[in-house]
Design a protein around this motif. Sequence first.
Motif, PDB file in Angstrom:
ATOM      1  N   LEU A  62     -43.361  73.604  61.493  1.00  0.00           N
ATOM      2  CA  LEU A  62     -43.586  74.760  62.373  1.00  0.00           C
ATOM      3  C   LEU A  62     -43.848  74.302  63.803  1.00  0.00           C
ATOM      4  O   LEU A  62     -43.358  74.912  64.757  1.00  0.00           O
ATOM      5  CB  LEU A  62     -44.765  75.569  61.831  1.00  0.00           C
ATOM      6  CG  LEU A  62     -44.926  76.993  62.330  1.00  0.00           C
ATOM      7  CD1 LEU A  62     -43.669  77.797  62.079  1.00  0.00           C
ATOM      8  CD2 LEU A  62     -46.115  77.649  61.666  1.00  0.00           C
ATOM      9  N   ARG A  63     -44.610  73.214  63.954  1.00  0.00           N
ATOM     10  CA  ARG A  63     -44.894  72.680  65.286  1.00  0.00           C
ATOM     11  C   ARG A  63     -43.583  72.241  65.956  1.00  0.00           C
ATOM     12  O   ARG A  63     -43.347  72.535  67.132  1.00  0.00           O
ATOM     13  CB  ARG A  63     -45.871  71.504  65.157  1.00  0.00           C
ATOM     14  CG  ARG A  63     -46.429  71.037  66.483  1.00  0.00           C
ATOM     15  CD  ARG A  63     -47.505  69.961  66.281  1.00  0.00           C
ATOM     16  NE  ARG A  63     -48.577  70.430  65.413  1.00  0.00           N
ATOM     17  CZ  ARG A  63     -48.972  69.801  64.302  1.00  0.00           C
ATOM     18  NH1 ARG A  63     -48.411  68.678  63.930  1.00  0.00           N
ATOM     19  NH2 ARG A  63     -49.943  70.282  63.562  1.00  0.00           N
ATOM     20  N   MET A  64     -42.719  71.564  65.192  1.00  0.00           N
ATOM     21  CA  MET A  64     -41.436  71.139  65.748  1.00  0.00           C
ATOM     22  C   MET A  64     -40.572  72.336  66.116  1.00  0.00           C
ATOM     23  O   MET A  64     -39.913  72.352  67.156  1.00  0.00           O
ATOM     24  CB  MET A  64     -40.679  70.255  64.747  1.00  0.00           C
ATOM     25  CG  MET A  64     -41.157  68.827  64.694  1.00  0.00           C
ATOM     26  SD  MET A  64     -41.165  68.009  66.302  1.00  0.00           S
ATOM     27  CE  MET A  64     -39.440  68.052  66.722  1.00  0.00           C
ATOM     28  N   PHE A  65     -40.564  73.377  65.277  1.00  0.00           N
ATOM     29  CA  PHE A  65     -39.780  74.577  65.579  1.00  0.00           C
ATOM     30  C   PHE A  65     -40.275  75.231  66.861  1.00  0.00           C
ATOM     31  O   PHE A  65     -39.484  75.649  67.705  1.00  0.00           O
ATOM     32  CB  PHE A  65     -39.852  75.569  64.415  1.00  0.00           C
ATOM     33  CG  PHE A  65     -39.227  76.886  64.749  1.00  0.00           C
ATOM     34  CD1 PHE A  65     -37.848  77.025  64.786  1.00  0.00           C
ATOM     35  CD2 PHE A  65     -40.011  77.984  65.057  1.00  0.00           C
ATOM     36  CE1 PHE A  65     -37.264  78.230  65.116  1.00  0.00           C
ATOM     37  CE2 PHE A  65     -39.433  79.196  65.390  1.00  0.00           C
ATOM     38  CZ  PHE A  65     -38.057  79.316  65.416  1.00  0.00           C
ATOM     39  N   ARG A  66     -41.606  75.311  67.032  1.00  0.00           N
ATOM     40  CA  ARG A  66     -42.155  75.925  68.250  1.00  0.00           C
ATOM     41  C   ARG A  66     -41.750  75.132  69.487  1.00  0.00           C
ATOM     42  O   ARG A  66     -41.402  75.716  70.516  1.00  0.00           O
ATOM     43  CB  ARG A  66     -43.677  75.998  68.155  1.00  0.00           C
ATOM     44  CG  ARG A  66     -44.150  77.059  67.211  1.00  0.00           C
ATOM     45  CD  ARG A  66     -45.659  77.050  67.128  1.00  0.00           C
ATOM     46  NE  ARG A  66     -46.142  78.039  66.191  1.00  0.00           N
ATOM     47  CZ  ARG A  66     -47.246  77.899  65.476  1.00  0.00           C
ATOM     48  NH1 ARG A  66     -47.970  76.818  65.605  1.00  0.00           N
ATOM     49  NH2 ARG A  66     -47.626  78.848  64.652  1.00  0.00           N
ATOM     50  N   LEU A  67     -41.811  73.789  69.398  1.00  0.00           N
ATOM     51  CA  LEU A  67     -41.410  72.963  70.533  1.00  0.00           C
ATOM     52  C   LEU A  67     -39.932  73.173  70.854  1.00  0.00           C
ATOM     53  O   LEU A  67     -39.554  73.296  72.024  1.00  0.00           O
ATOM     54  CB  LEU A  67     -41.671  71.491  70.238  1.00  0.00           C
ATOM     55  CG  LEU A  67     -43.105  71.015  70.444  1.00  0.00           C
ATOM     56  CD1 LEU A  67     -43.253  69.578  69.967  1.00  0.00           C
ATOM     57  CD2 LEU A  67     -43.494  71.132  71.903  1.00  0.00           C
ATOM     58  N   GLN A  68     -39.090  73.229  69.812  1.00  0.00           N
ATOM     59  CA  GLN A  68     -37.659  73.431  70.036  1.00  0.00           C
ATOM     60  C   GLN A  68     -37.384  74.810  70.612  1.00  0.00           C
ATOM     61  O   GLN A  68     -36.542  74.973  71.500  1.00  0.00           O
ATOM     62  CB  GLN A  68     -36.888  73.226  68.734  1.00  0.00           C
ATOM     63  CG  GLN A  68     -36.862  71.778  68.295  1.00  0.00           C
ATOM     64  CD  GLN A  68     -36.360  71.591  66.879  1.00  0.00           C
ATOM     65  OE1 GLN A  68     -36.249  72.556  66.126  1.00  0.00           O
ATOM     66  NE2 GLN A  68     -36.057  70.360  66.514  1.00  0.00           N
ATOM     67  N   ALA A  69     -38.100  75.829  70.125  1.00  0.00           N
ATOM     68  CA  ALA A  69     -37.913  77.183  70.644  1.00  0.00           C
ATOM     69  C   ALA A  69     -38.345  77.247  72.104  1.00  0.00           C
ATOM     70  O   ALA A  69     -37.673  77.871  72.937  1.00  0.00           O
ATOM     71  CB  ALA A  69     -38.700  78.186  69.806  1.00  0.00           C
TER      72      ALA A  69
END
Length: 88
Positions: A62-69
């Motif tokens: 989820l942390r990686m998804f937020r950074l990518q978003a």
Amino acid sequence: MSGTTPTDTTDDDPPHDCPDCDRRFHRESYLALHRGQAHGDELTDGERAAYEAAREEEEEELRMFRLQALAALVFIYFGFLLVYAFSL
Ligand SMILES: [Zn+2]
């Protein structure tokens, strides 16, 4: 398909059944997350460890998804800003 524990999911993976309710999951980690959230009082030490590991893994994803978003939003914002700046 063999009865080995899957590390990734496909439609051919054997479903993982929750022993306390009728829900089925394609990933063992999803079952561990469900058992920790829905049947937290009935977990064994091994199941609790699996729940903690699955939760940490999901939080990292989820942390990686937020950074990518966020990166995508910044890229789109400055992209439109540059297009606007050079179209004047
Ligand atoms: Zn259940």
